[in-house]
Design an enzyme around this catalytic site. Structure first.
Site, PDB file in Angstrom:
ATOM      1  N   GLN A  11       0.849  -1.206   0.000  1.00 21.92           N
ATOM      2  CA  GLN A  11       0.000   0.000   0.000  1.00 21.92           C
ATOM      3  C   GLN A  11       0.882   1.252   0.000  1.00 21.92           C
ATOM      4  O   GLN A  11       0.698   2.172  -0.794  1.00 21.92           O
ATOM      5  CB  GLN A  11      -0.825   0.082   1.281  1.00 21.92           C
ATOM      6  N   TYR A 129       3.246  -9.470  15.746  1.00 24.08           N
ATOM      7  CA  TYR A 129       3.575  -8.422  14.767  1.00 24.08           C
ATOM      8  C   TYR A 129       4.206  -7.208  15.467  1.00 24.08           C
ATOM      9  O   TYR A 129       5.262  -6.721  15.071  1.00 24.08           O
ATOM     10  CB  TYR A 129       2.305  -8.026  14.006  1.00 24.08           C
ATOM     11  N   LYS A 133       7.987  -5.646  15.010  1.00 22.85           N
ATOM     12  CA  LYS A 133       8.245  -4.265  14.563  1.00 22.85           C
ATOM     13  C   LYS A 133       9.106  -3.532  15.601  1.00 22.85           C
ATOM     14  O   LYS A 133       9.979  -2.755  15.247  1.00 22.85           O
ATOM     15  CB  LYS A 133       6.935  -3.517  14.329  1.00 22.85           C
TER      16      LYS A 133
HETATM   17  N1  LIG Z   1      -1.122  -1.557   7.250  1.00 24.69           N
HETATM   18  C1  LIG Z   1      -1.273  -0.941   8.411  1.00 24.69           C
HETATM   19  O1  LIG Z   1      -2.385  -0.779   8.922  1.00 24.69           O
HETATM   20  C2  LIG Z   1      -0.081  -0.368   9.121  1.00 24.69           C
HETATM   21  C3  LIG Z   1      -0.273   0.284  10.358  1.00 24.69           C
HETATM   22  C4  LIG Z   1       0.825   0.827  11.003  1.00 24.69           C
HETATM   23  C5  LIG Z   1       2.088   0.719  10.448  1.00 24.69           C
HETATM   24  N2  LIG Z   1       2.250   0.064   9.263  1.00 24.69           N
HETATM   25  C6  LIG Z   1       3.602  -0.040   8.708  1.00 24.69           C
HETATM   26  O2  LIG Z   1       3.635   0.718   7.512  1.00 24.69           O
HETATM   27  C7  LIG Z   1       4.525   0.109   6.582  1.00 24.69           C
HETATM   28  C8  LIG Z   1       3.835  -0.095   5.242  1.00 24.69           C
HETATM   29  O3  LIG Z   1       2.720  -0.963   5.445  1.00 24.69           O
HETATM   30  P1  LIG Z   1       1.686  -1.302   4.282  1.00 24.69           P
HETATM   31  O4  LIG Z   1       0.333  -1.050   4.810  1.00 24.69           O
HETATM   32  O5  LIG Z   1       2.134  -0.654   3.007  1.00 24.69           O
HETATM   33  O6  LIG Z   1       1.892  -2.876   4.195  1.00 24.69           O
HETATM   34  P2  LIG Z   1       1.627  -3.860   2.953  1.00 24.69           P
HETATM   35  O7  LIG Z   1       0.601  -3.299   2.059  1.00 24.69           O
HETATM   36  O8  LIG Z   1       1.425  -5.204   3.561  1.00 24.69           O
HETATM   37  O9  LIG Z   1       3.009  -3.828   2.182  1.00 24.69           O
HETATM   38  C9  LIG Z   1       4.152  -4.460   2.663  1.00 24.69           C
HETATM   39  C10 LIG Z   1       4.964  -4.873   1.455  1.00 24.69           C
HETATM   40  O10 LIG Z   1       6.136  -5.522   1.946  1.00 24.69           O
HETATM   41  C11 LIG Z   1       6.367  -6.612   1.089  1.00 24.69           C
HETATM   42  N3  LIG Z   1       7.168  -7.637   1.720  1.00 24.69           N
HETATM   43  C12 LIG Z   1       6.787  -8.580   2.631  1.00 24.69           C
HETATM   44  N4  LIG Z   1       7.815  -9.382   2.902  1.00 24.69           N
HETATM   45  C13 LIG Z   1       8.859  -8.956   2.146  1.00 24.69           C
HETATM   46  C14 LIG Z   1      10.171  -9.398   1.961  1.00 24.69           C
HETATM   47  N5  LIG Z   1      10.641 -10.461   2.620  1.00 24.69           N
HETATM   48  N6  LIG Z   1      10.979  -8.725   1.096  1.00 24.69           N
HETATM   49  C15 LIG Z   1      10.517  -7.649   0.416  1.00 24.69           C
HETATM   50  N7  LIG Z   1       9.257  -7.194   0.527  1.00 24.69           N
HETATM   51  C16 LIG Z   1       8.461  -7.836   1.399  1.00 24.69           C
HETATM   52  C17 LIG Z   1       5.010  -7.151   0.720  1.00 24.69           C
HETATM   53  O11 LIG Z   1       5.146  -7.910  -0.464  1.00 24.69           O
HETATM   54  P3  LIG Z   1       3.915  -8.696  -1.143  1.00 24.69           P
HETATM   55  O12 LIG Z   1       3.158  -7.586  -1.871  1.00 24.69           O
HETATM   56  O13 LIG Z   1       4.555  -9.652  -2.048  1.00 24.69           O
HETATM   57  O14 LIG Z   1       3.145  -9.289  -0.022  1.00 24.69           O
HETATM   58  C18 LIG Z   1       4.220  -5.870   0.524  1.00 24.69           C
HETATM   59  O15 LIG Z   1       4.276  -5.422  -0.792  1.00 24.69           O
HETATM   60  C19 LIG Z   1       5.019  -1.156   7.248  1.00 24.69           C
HETATM   61  O16 LIG Z   1       6.244  -0.922   7.881  1.00 24.69           O
HETATM   62  C20 LIG Z   1       3.969  -1.451   8.301  1.00 24.69           C
HETATM   63  O17 LIG Z   1       4.488  -2.207   9.383  1.00 24.69           O
HETATM   64  C21 LIG Z   1       1.186  -0.466   8.577  1.00 24.69           C
END
Ligand SMILES: NC(=O)c1ccc[n+]([C@@H]2O[C@H](COP(=O)([O-])OP(=O)(O)OC[C@H]3O[C@@H](n4cnc5c(N)ncnc54)[C@H](OP(=O)(O)O)[C@@H]3O)[C@@H](O)[C@H]2O)c1
Length: 304
Positions: A11, A129, A133
Site C-alpha cells: 500500500q 507483529y 516491529k
Molecule cells: N497496514 C497498516 O495498517 C499499518 C499500520 C501501522 C504501520 N504500518 C507499517 O507501515 C509500513 C507499510 O505498510 P503497508 O500497509 O504498506 O503494508 P503492505 O501493504 O502489507 O506492504 C508491505 C509490502 O512488503 C512486502 N514484503 C513482505 N515481505 C517482504 C520481503 N521479505 N521482502 C521484500 N518485501 C516484502 C510485501 O510484499 P507482497 O506484496 O509480495 O506481499 C508488501 O508489498 C510497514 O512498515 C507497516 O508495518 C502499517
C-alpha cells in the site's frame, strides 16, 4: 540524489514509488525482485545502486497470521522480515553511509495509556507483529546509522486490500454490519505518509536533516473503526454506490465481542507534536485525509 525503495508493491510502497520519483533518482524493488530476508541480495543491491537514502516500506503486516506463522518457516514469519532483515539493512546502510527511512506501528504499544502516545513512551507490544516491529526499531536505534523511523497507524490507501475495501464489499453483500467501536485511533493514508517522507528527504537534501529518531505520524483528530466505517458508507451513499447496508445498519461492537488471533491495543492514538515541529505543512484532519482515499476507492469501484 539516489533512493533505494524496498517493498514497492505494498500500500505504502506503491504510493512512495509514485511520489518519490519527483524528488530523486529511484530504484524501486517489490518483493519478487528483492526479498529483504535475502541478506546478500540486499547488500548487493545497495552496493550496486549506491543510494543516499534507503526507504524501507517492506514489512510483514498480516497481524493475525503472525501469531501462528511464528512457529513455521523462518523465511516467512514476522520476525524474519520486520526484525532480522531490518537489522541486516541497517548494518548495510551504516557501512555504505546511506540514510535509512523506516516505518513502524502504533502496535508497539499495549494501548493501555488513556491519552495519545508520545515517542518516548515505553513500548509493550501485545502481539507477535508488534513485537517484531519493535525489534526492528531497536536494531535501527542500536546501529550507528542516520535514520528516521515513522511510527504510523491504521494505513488505508487505494492500493491493496484494507479495511475500507472490506467494508464496502461487505456493505454491498449484507444488510447490516458490526464494527468495533472501542479501539481508538485514526486511519493514515499512504499519500500522507509519502508526502511527509518527501518533506524529510528534502531536508536531508538541503543539509537540514531532521534530528534522527522516531516520529509519530498520523493525521489529526481521533476516531474508531466504527466511525471510519460510517464515514465511508455516508460518502459512498453520496456517490450513489449501490449498497445493501445503510449508515443506520452499522452496529457498534466491542473488541471483546470480536475475538481475533492477535490482540489489538484499545488506544492507537499517536501524539504528533514532534513531527509537526519539523514539517513544512500542517497535518490534515483524519476525515479529510481518509475521504481522499475513499474517493479513489469509489472511483475504482465505479470503473470496475
Ligand atoms: N497496514 C497498516 O495498517 C499499518 C499500520 C501501522 C504501520 N504500518 C507499517 O507501515 C509500513 C507499510 O505498510 P503497508 O500497509 O504498506 O503494508 P503492505 O501493504 O502489507 O506492504 C508491505 C509490502 O512488503 C512486502 N514484503 C513482505 N515481505 C517482504 C520481503 N521479505 N521482502 C521484500 N518485501 C516484502 C510485501 O510484499 P507482497 O506484496 O509480495 O506481499 C508488501 O508489498 C510497514 O512498515 C507497516 O508495518 C502499517
Amino acid at each position: 540524489m539516489r533512493i533505494l525503495l524496498l517493498g514497492a508493491n505494498g500500500q505504502l510502497g506503491k504510493e512512495l514509488e509514485r511520489q518519490l520519483s519527483s524528488v530523486a533518482n529511484i530504484a524501486a524493488f517489490p518483493r519478487n525482485s528483492l526479498d529483504i530476508t535475502n541478506h546478500k541480495s540486499v547488500r548487493d543491491a545497495v552496493r550496486c545502486f549506491q543510494p543516499n537514502i534507503i526507504v524501507n516500506a517492506a514489512a510483514y503486516t498480516a497481524v493475525d497470521k503472525a501469531e501462528t506463522d511464528a512457529s513455521v518457516a523462518y523465511e516467512v514469519n514476522a520476525e524474519a522480515v520486520n526484525a532480522e532483515a531490518v537489522s541486516n539493512l541497517v548494518q548495510i546502510a551504516q557501512k555504505e553511509g546511506a540514510w535509512l527511512i523506516h516505518y513502524s506501528t502504533d502496535y508497539v504499544f499495549d494501548g493501555s495509556k488513556p491519552t495519545p502516545y508520545i515517542e518516548t513512551d515505553a513500548p509493550n507490544p501485545i502481539n507477535v507483529y508488534g513485537a517484531s516491529k519493535l525489534a526492528g526499531e531497536t536494531a535501527i536505534a542500536a546501529a550507528d546509522c542516520q535514520h528516521l523511523i515513522f511510527r504510523t497507524s491504521w494505513v488505508i490507501g487505494k492500493d491493496g486490500n484494507n479495511f475500507a475495501k472490506t467494508i464496502l464489499r461487505l456493505a454491498a453483500e449484507r444488510n447490516s454490519l458490526k464494527v468495533i467501536s472501542d479501539q481508538l485511533g485514526v486511519p493514515t493514508s499512504p499519500s500522507l505518509i509519502s508526502k511527509i517522507t518527501i518533506d524529510a528527504i528534502r531536508a536531508i537534501k538541503q543539509d537540514k536533516a531532521w534530528p534522527q529518531g522516531i516520529y509519530h505520524l498520523a493525521p489529526q483528530g481521533v476516531s474508531s473503526w466504527h466511525e471510519i466505517a460510517k464515514t465511508l458508507i455516508v460518502y459512498a451513499e453520496q456517490q450513489r454506490v449501490r449498497l445493501n447496508t445503510q449508515v443506520a445498519d452499522i452496529q457498534e461492537i466491542t473488541t471483546a465481542e470480536y475475538p481475533t488471533a492477535a490482540k489489538r491495543p484499545l488506544n492507537s492514538q499517536l501524539d504528533t507534536h514532534k513531527l509537526r515541529a519539523q514539517l513544512s505543512f500542517d497535518l490534515p484532519n483524519w476525515k479529510d485525509d481518509f475521504l481522499a482515499v475513499a474517493s479513489d476507492i469509489v472511483k475504482e469501484l465505479e470503473s470496475a
